[in-house]
Design an enzyme around this catalytic site. Sequence first.
Site, PDB file in Angstrom:
ATOM      1  N   CYS A  78      46.091  33.891  55.008  1.00  0.00           N
ATOM      2  CA  CYS A  78      46.140  33.474  56.408  1.00  0.00           C
ATOM      3  C   CYS A  78      47.259  32.450  56.636  1.00  0.00           C
ATOM      4  CB  CYS A  78      44.767  32.969  56.859  1.00  0.00           C
ATOM      5  SG  CYS A  78      44.605  32.839  58.664  1.00  0.00           S
ATOM      6  N   HIS A 177      41.507  37.613  55.744  1.00  0.00           N
ATOM      7  CA  HIS A 177      40.684  36.814  54.833  1.00  0.00           C
ATOM      8  C   HIS A 177      39.948  37.753  53.884  1.00  0.00           C
ATOM      9  CE1 HIS A 177      41.052  32.798  56.650  1.00  0.00           C
ATOM     10  NE2 HIS A 177      41.255  33.459  57.766  1.00  0.00           N
ATOM     11  N   GLU A 179      38.108  37.051  51.427  1.00  0.00           N
ATOM     12  CA  GLU A 179      36.779  36.506  51.101  1.00  0.00           C
ATOM     13  C   GLU A 179      35.749  36.798  52.185  1.00  0.00           C
ATOM     14  OE1 GLU A 179      38.679  33.181  53.513  1.00  0.00           O
ATOM     15  OE2 GLU A 179      39.351  34.802  52.171  1.00  0.00           O
TER      16      GLU A 179
END
Length: 197
Positions: A78, A177, A179
């Site tokens: 990001c 992202h 995650e």
Amino acid sequence: MLKTVIIDYGVGNVKSLEFAILRLGYSSILTDDISEIQSADRVIFPGVGAADSAMKTLEAKGLDKVIKNLKQPVLGICLGMQLMCRFSEEGNTNGLGIFDLDVVKFSSKNLKIPQVGWNQIADLRTDLFQNISEKSFMYLVHSYYVEQNENSIASSDYGVNYCVAFQKNNFCGVQFHPEKSSVQGEQLLLNFMNLKN
């Protein structure tokens, strides 16, 4: 065991990233200690927030010079990806210059900005996207983007076709992202762990 360091410069909640790495069977260290970062096998450079204040923090900690000179695999996520570029329109910020690219703002009046939510990624290249299928959905939150370029290894569309991931030498970056991107995102983190030095 791989030593994985997440660079700590006070931007964004990295707990979900730490948990995602744990689920893959690895551990990570969140630190701004220069020697810890330099001695890591893998370095993750996360970030959520404004480019200008983030760069000021990196410079104050001396991390700007450290990151540019790392030789092990480095993954920007990001804002981390955007700060790897030469310049960002956000706060007219000079970045790390690892990639000779500019970060620009979404400008279409028909778009909701920031882009928040799931979007498809395509044109997947390199081992970073091994076992990830074309048109997979990844989770994004951003108002600025990197334009298409020769280092692009994945693209996405949001009013414009843009670079959603890039790679050069040991440095790679993703706008989404991983995650927070379910199974496909975890696969990308696993691929990063398995990259050849």
